[in-house]
Write an enzyme that holds these catalytic residues in place. Structure first.
Site, PDB file in Angstrom:
ATOM      1  N   ASP A  18      41.571  16.615 -24.010  1.00  0.00           N
ATOM      2  CA  ASP A  18      40.479  16.942 -24.389  1.00  0.00           C
ATOM      3  C   ASP A  18      39.567  16.275 -25.605  1.00  0.00           C
ATOM      4  O   ASP A  18      38.494  16.082 -25.809  1.00  0.00           O
ATOM      5  CB  ASP A  18      40.538  18.566 -24.699  1.00  0.00           C
ATOM      6  CG  ASP A  18      40.843  19.261 -23.303  1.00  0.00           C
ATOM      7  OD1 ASP A  18      40.888  18.637 -22.164  1.00  0.00           O
ATOM      8  OD2 ASP A  18      40.833  20.502 -23.436  1.00  0.00           O
ATOM      9  N   ARG A  98      46.053  27.781 -38.119  1.00  0.00           N
ATOM     10  CA  ARG A  98      44.672  27.146 -38.378  1.00  0.00           C
ATOM     11  C   ARG A  98      44.248  26.845 -39.719  1.00  0.00           C
ATOM     12  O   ARG A  98      43.549  25.888 -39.963  1.00  0.00           O
ATOM     13  CB  ARG A  98      43.736  28.173 -37.581  1.00  0.00           C
ATOM     14  CG  ARG A  98      44.243  28.364 -36.112  1.00  0.00           C
ATOM     15  CD  ARG A  98      44.560  27.120 -35.471  1.00  0.00           C
ATOM     16  NE  ARG A  98      44.752  27.253 -34.046  1.00  0.00           N
ATOM     17  CZ  ARG A  98      45.133  26.171 -33.318  1.00  0.00           C
ATOM     18  NH1 ARG A  98      45.944  24.997 -33.711  1.00  0.00           N
ATOM     19  NH2 ARG A  98      45.264  26.433 -31.915  1.00  0.00           N
ATOM     20  N   ASP A 127      40.068  30.588 -32.244  1.00  0.00           N
ATOM     21  CA  ASP A 127      40.549  29.286 -33.220  1.00  0.00           C
ATOM     22  C   ASP A 127      39.268  28.795 -33.804  1.00  0.00           C
ATOM     23  O   ASP A 127      39.214  28.196 -35.002  1.00  0.00           O
ATOM     24  CB  ASP A 127      41.304  28.502 -32.269  1.00  0.00           C
ATOM     25  CG  ASP A 127      42.605  28.820 -32.076  1.00  0.00           C
ATOM     26  OD1 ASP A 127      43.223  29.679 -33.081  1.00  0.00           O
ATOM     27  OD2 ASP A 127      43.359  28.285 -31.189  1.00  0.00           O
ATOM     28  N   SER A 181      47.100  27.243 -20.667  1.00  0.00           N
ATOM     29  CA  SER A 181      46.553  26.880 -21.907  1.00  0.00           C
ATOM     30  C   SER A 181      47.649  27.223 -22.987  1.00  0.00           C
ATOM     31  O   SER A 181      48.046  28.538 -23.197  1.00  0.00           O
ATOM     32  CB  SER A 181      45.185  27.475 -22.173  1.00  0.00           C
ATOM     33  OG  SER A 181      44.863  27.142 -23.572  1.00  0.00           O
TER      34      SER A 181
END
Lengths: 408, 408, 408, 408
Positions: A18, A98, A127, A181
């Protein structure tokens, strides 16, 4: 938003398909240079391959950082001082990573003269919010590019076609591709998607990667002693360890004993409910043990105030407000409360269970055996005081009762 | 306080040694008549022997009540709608029984024309507060007699001597006497005192009475389906049950699977820390399952508001304010929130672990697979909306950043 | 409690009749020495006469302290950083003085080797709690003597008779005696008792001592500029002043303009409602102005968090928990929030009204005219962002609506 | 978003220039039919002229509703039960009107078969959020058109040019045009823009429309008696009035006495600070009086809980979440608390000041003169109870002190 004026983008780059597609897409779409940033946050995969891939794609400025200690020390540990849990269950493993990535991305943008950052988070999740709120707080005029919200590569097929067309290698992960995921760091690994999109479906045993099942855990318990200083674990079984080493060790101990699996439906900041599964072996032990050492050393009202503010603190981290003044304000209060949180907690790990087997604090225990005892306390506590205590606490209820307030 | 004018006392009477001594002591000290009240709250011991004992001691008005359904329906179930936990750990098993006893004691006092009530709780604990706040709220001018705060029978020896002198039979409980102070009802059993007064000491395995240890629990998991209506469990594995039957069944299932043991240091309302161990097999399952059904059916902000108020609600119950207007006010809000909490939760019980294996709600699920999916959602959610969402949430942070607020 | 072993008592001594009787009563009842402590907290009465009286009564150790600066700087100012108001109305003028008196009393006890302290507060009020909680927190084993809870001088007549018998001079205050119970310090003056015991009765104009009535205030407004640094006023109309001088000046300005009168029914910590009237001229101006400077310089979420915690902070001060870890914890958070609270507020004072006529902050204003303007903002704010912001904030409401949640 | 499929739009139509332009622009841009909705919310301007204008512009379905009673009864009154104030100052006059307009707009859309709604709020303000959150909650799939976020008529000039081109009459308001952006309803009138964009500038006297200045108010005070039932005012000076009549009467009384002006900087939901001035004459009286009747009739802990939740409740209304489950949940609790809030408050109005001159409640007063009195209370309260009360409340502080917790 016009794409004209982006010259250089700092991209959070995992080395996977990705973000490799994003790398190429950024160059193509914006005609800009890309700086890649890959962090070792303890996700358990090598980060060096990302360098080779970035080089192969022609990237000139490549950042590969080992952030494990910073992550544990400045993000995970402060959060555990608050006993933070989101919605009664979730230990915030993804959320807490994050803000560090956002911070490092901005630092790299500043160092390399980049005028934008980019990330591979989708437009449906939390996110993107966490990355971008952090970035905007730390560099208010930064340009943020979120390809998943912009491009038309919205299906797996179009993405693969784009990769093929641009010569991006499509490696399969070792073994069969996961249908989930996933996201991992030193604190946890998460799973979403696939059959988890049905909240009635139980995940299959082979989904879990970091822990054995309680069924397969050892038949003998493991006891561990955790030493606390100012609310942080500084030693395990007497051996002083760095924060990252503490987390790694507890993950190993917890994972081996089937500890830390969680399966929940949670409320995302963007407004939808989603199903997620998490493994947080070390964190699960840390939460239980931290409450135990606090139970001995923290004043009652301080503890209660922390408990009342905790859900809000946890929400702030979940929704991406680490780099906000309100989170900092709460953190200052929480950190200040931890001065007396010193001592040792003994925990028993057994087939998914963490139980407290003992807690002590030479310097800061507020447990007073002389007062609490069921035996004769030789006057340490005057039981007659209780009558006045109750009478005055009852006074408003009695006055109301006499005025006719009725309950039965 | 003058002892002159007490004519009749309603006594919370267990039939054990302590309350038998109290019975006699009341008659002697106050020259008053005593009415005894013994409740079956699901403590697992026969209550009828208390009748015989009271009769043997000459009591004329003897109340023996089976309060199990009222206890489960009107006290335990409402409390679980709030996900109440005290200090992050304690399920409030003792706390929640006291207001019912207080209420019944006042009702009996009213029926029998008693002008006082008495109980056997000590002056150091929370129970005296819970009994008395309830009593004062329900009958503001009631006289309360708490012998442990008044008499000089402060050691085991003096108590036994008094019993012997007055011909009160000192029966030993079956088997050897427990070294622990215990309390039990349909929700839990508690242990205090003895070696537990050292918070570093792990309780011995033979202390626990309601559950097998995780080690001794079956090697095969048990799956159970719990059906919820308006936040309450109304059926187990499809079989409709009364509230008390739900609790009894879950206690049996939980106890057999090693579920619900807890070992904590807690903060008493009277100002000291104390060590307690608890077994709450059914309650532990209920808390986990209730959160699961709420996760599917409750609005995010409603859930968060409940979470923020929960610690206070739990404190109110712990400290004895069940019969207060503020507890009622919170309860009205909590109960109102439960209208959509309908559906089924499937839990897995295994060697001390309760895990959620599935949750569903035909009528009230707010989980929208079409929106949450990682697959193409065909326009159910517009990812571009996220940009504006983030931008405006970030605005205050950006303005502050431009004005020089610094984080790194 | 046995009176045998008190050797020396530090007494909070005003020099008035009540505390003079207490002085003598302590010597008589406990056969102990008495140390007197009289503080100038800005009550507006001379403190030196207390020295002469104490000497005349044979006291050897006499403390007369001017605590005005400490009071303003370390107690009043920190409290105003929180915008503290009790029950929506009361500015805590009495409450905030008590912890300082408690602290100084303990310091004096420590210096003079006293083993007890004593005060003249009654057993019905909040002040006894504030004095004693402070004393116990600062010296856990101190003996506290509260004569009003012990003696039998419970009526005015018996007290006067005792004074006469022991040769204690009964001076009448200047003019006729006030029918009110009063307390004053640099922050306020309070009135209780007399006709105020009827909550329907309006106080007579001549009760108020520190302010003219709005009716009698000047017909021209007074404008004042207050300069803030880190949340505290450091200058008035450009002139730098100490905290006590700030309070004194604002009291003078406010009092002259009829500002700061309050008439309320409040809930005491001991469980009853009571009626009180207060004059807080300077404090009333400070609260309004502090909110104004915060409105310009404080982040929205920080301000909201402060607002949500304020009632609890105010309650802690009202109920006497200044010297508690939870108040300190909250204070650390509040103080930390004040770093950017710098600038100038211009207030208009007119016949009882305080209104804000302007606020500015060169260094810390978060008000961005370019963004807020109704005029063309040249792209500072993208109105289209609002659509996504609203859409995602509405998502949970829309999902619920589709599932049939009904409002109309 | 494609403009293709809108067939009929329900427009919140004031009859003024802006919404007339919007009316035409909708027809032109979307090729759709427009239904106009004009509400009388007590803004003090005739609504009938809007009918003529709409007819002149060819509108076939025209709704003109008098919503004053519904507004006062179902929105303003419930909000005042909570003592709601945003950021310590703002009485939420604009915020509380929006949910009613949203509701009526959706009802009209439903009745007329409209598939969209439109409003004239800009993309920078709170009102767009309030309208749209309400609309989405009440009809999840409604299409919302906010022309100010879409069109290019972003300056006054382009707007006027558009009006001229389409023959929309540009009437000047009576007298010279106000330089302020204003909004009015039965609760308040607001002013933004113009010189108010400088927070240091004091508004000119002629800006204010609803109240005389304190300077110009009568030299004699006005006394008013307000009768409360369940927290709502039901009569003024003994005359029973409907909710709207109560508001109108108090506005008249307050305005005549210079009451209710406010000048603040506030934090908008969309992330910026803005300056606003407000006149809320009746509301200012209502807040003060409601607190007074609550002070007499509400339990202490209920009142404190309300105070702690109030800022959040106020934020919910400010940010547009009236039609949310969390606002409803809080409202249920607040409404339940008001059962005992019955009685009479006497207020004095004088040159900008509202002061409470008396409060009484025959049925629900919790003020007990016998207990509170400074005179001999004949045993209603036992002062000795206070010792135990203080001792046990101090216990945790004493234990901590002995363990070395230090404050001085």
């Amino acid at each position: 938003m016009s794409s004209s004026n982006v010259k250089k983008v700092a991209l959070a780059y995992s080395g996977g398909l990705d973000t490799s597609v994003i790398l190429k897409w950024l160059e193509e779409t914006y005609g800009c240079e890309v700086v890649t940033f890959t962090a070792d946050l303890g996700q358990g995969e090598e980060v060096e391959p990302a360098r080779a891939k970035a080089q192969a794609m022609g990237v000139k400025e490549i950042y590969i950082d080992d952030l494990r200690e910073e992550f544990a020390r400045d993000f995970v540990f402060p959060m555990f001082r608050a006993n933070a849990i989101y919605e009664g269950e979730y230990l915030l493993g993804t959320s807490i990573a994050r803000p560090l990535i956002a911070k490092r991305l901005i630092e790299i943008a500043n160092e390399t003269g980049a005028d934008a950052i980019a990330h591979g988070a989708t437009g449906k999740g939390n996110d993107q919010v966490r990355f971008e709120l952090g970035a905007y707080a730390l560099r208010p005029d930064i340009r943020v590019i979120a390809p998943w919200r912009e491009w038309d590569l919205t299906s797996r097929e179009t993405l693969l076609a784009y990769a093929e067309k641009h010569g991006i290698p499509i490696e399969m992960k070792r073994g069969k591709a996961s249908p989930y995921s996933m996201d991992a760091n030193l604190l946890h690994i998460s799973y979403e998607g696939g059959i988890l999109e049905d909240p009635w479906a139980e995940p299959e045993e082979d989904m879990w990667r970091w822990s054995v099942s309680p069924e397969n855990a050892p038949d003998q318990p493991t006891y561990v002693e955790l030493t606390y200083e100012r609310g942080d674990i500084v030693a395990i079984d007497g051996e002083r360890l760095t924060p990252a080493a503490v987390l790694a060790k507890l993950n190993q101990l917890g994972g081996a004993n089937g500890i830390g699996r969680l399966d929940i439906v949670e409320n995302r900041y963007v407004g939808m409910k989603s199903r997620g599964c998490y493994e947080t072996p070390g964190g699960t032990i840390m939460l239980k043990a931290h409450r135990a050492i606090e139970s001995l050393t923290l004043d009652r009202e301080v503890a209660h105030l922390k408990d009342e503010l905790m859900p809000r603190y946890a929400s702030l981290i979940y929704t991406g407000y680490w780099w906000s003044p309100e989170r900092r304000m709460l953190q200052q209060m929480i950190d200040a409360s931890q001065a007396p949180v010193n001592g040792v907690v003994r925990v028993k790990l057994y087939k998914g269970n963490v139980s407290v087997a003992g807690r002590k604090s030479e310097s800061n225990s507020l447990f007073d055996m002389n007062i609490a005892t069921f035996e004769d306390d030789r006057g340490a506590y005057n039981q007659k005081d209780a009558e006045g205590f109750i009478k005055l606490n009852a006074l408003r209820l009695r006055i109301a009762g006499r005025k006719g307030a009725s309950f039965i």
